[in-house]
Design an enzyme around this catalytic site. Structure first.
Site, PDB file in Angstrom:
ATOM      1  CB  CYS A  28     -16.875 -40.771 -20.043  1.00  0.00           C
ATOM      2  SG  CYS A  28     -18.347 -39.883 -19.575  1.00  0.00           S
ATOM      3  CB  ALA A  47     -21.863 -37.768 -18.658  1.00  0.00           C
TER       4      ALA A  47
END
EC number: 2.3.1.181
Length: 251
Positions: free
Chosen positions: A206, A175
């Site tokens: 996310c 990420a």
């Protein structure tokens, strides 16, 4: 370009310092690390303001922090709180903390077995293009995973690094979320190396539904990957991509 200086509108601004100080902070609390990032970030921004106001010509430093956090969830400034699936009591039961922070992106998890990298760079020393900066960070991860025989990719419209993009088996392994002001960066990337994937079940990672998360050790089918070796590979590719010169320091 003029020697070690760059020009803008025929004005020589400052030297382009491609030296990057590498600090491995070890296992460190998220808030303490965030405060430390802010301190380094502010010092660079303040120097840039002084250079502009006083034509001081002071060289701006660059940093690259490695860290491993205790269990923590962080929500970016554009994130949706509904992507956090735990209440305060459940967070305590999980031994985790939660912070709303000033990076881009939605919610993510940090914890043991994850390599977190925070490049705090003055992009005036490299290139002034945030899109290119994010693509270079992704490329650093992609090249590192290729060293382990994995074909990692970008997923259109989704920052970070993925495996099996465009298939029902797409899964995220790294990420990313950054902040930048006056071309100075902070925050960065989180690469799942030996992380406990169970902690991702407590969020919609996310803000993306229906896609899995994975780790390097799972993909390689081994119990544990040497995290020091992974960091060395990351820095090798970072150096080449950013044409940087590394300076190792203890924090």
């Amino acid at each position: 370009m003029l020697g070690n200086y760059y020009k803008k509108n025929d004005v020589i601004l400052h030297s382009m310092n491609k030296s990057v100080e590498i600090q491995d902070l070890g296992f460190k609390d998220y808030k303490d690390t965030w405060d430390y990032q802010e301190q380094l970030f502010k010092s660079i921004v303040d120097t840039k303001i002084k250079n502009r106001r006083e034509d001081a010509g002071i060289e701006t430093p660059n940093y690259f922090l490695f860290v491993e956090h205790p269990h923590v969830y962080t929500l970016g400034k554009s994130g949706d709180m509904s992507n956090m699936l735990l209440n305060e009591e459940q967070l305590t039961q999980k031994g985790a903390t939660f912070y709303k922070i000033n990076r881009g992106g939605d919610i993510t998890y940090h914890g043991p077995g994850q390599i977190v990298g925070y490049p705090i760079l003055d992009l005036d020393n490299f290139f002034t293009d945030i899109h290119k900066y994010l693509r270079f960070l992704e490329e650093m991860i992609i090249l590192t995973l290729a060293d382990y025989g994995l074909k990692a990719e970008r997923s259109p419209g989704e920052t970070g690094v993925w495996l099996d993009v465009g298939t029902p088996f797409a899964r995220k392994i790294c990420a990313m979320g950054v902040r930048a002001s006056r071309w100075v960066t902070m925050h960065g990337f989180a690469l799942n190396v030996n992380a406990d994937l169970g902690y991702f079940d407590n969020i919609i990672p996310c803000g993306i539904r229906g896609k899995a998360v994975t780790t390097l050790n799972n993909e390689l089918g081994v119990e544990k990957v040497d995290e020091t070796e992974v960091k060395e590979k990351l820095l090798k590719h970072f150096t080449l991509l950013f044409e940087a010169q590394l300076n190792y320091q203890t924090a």
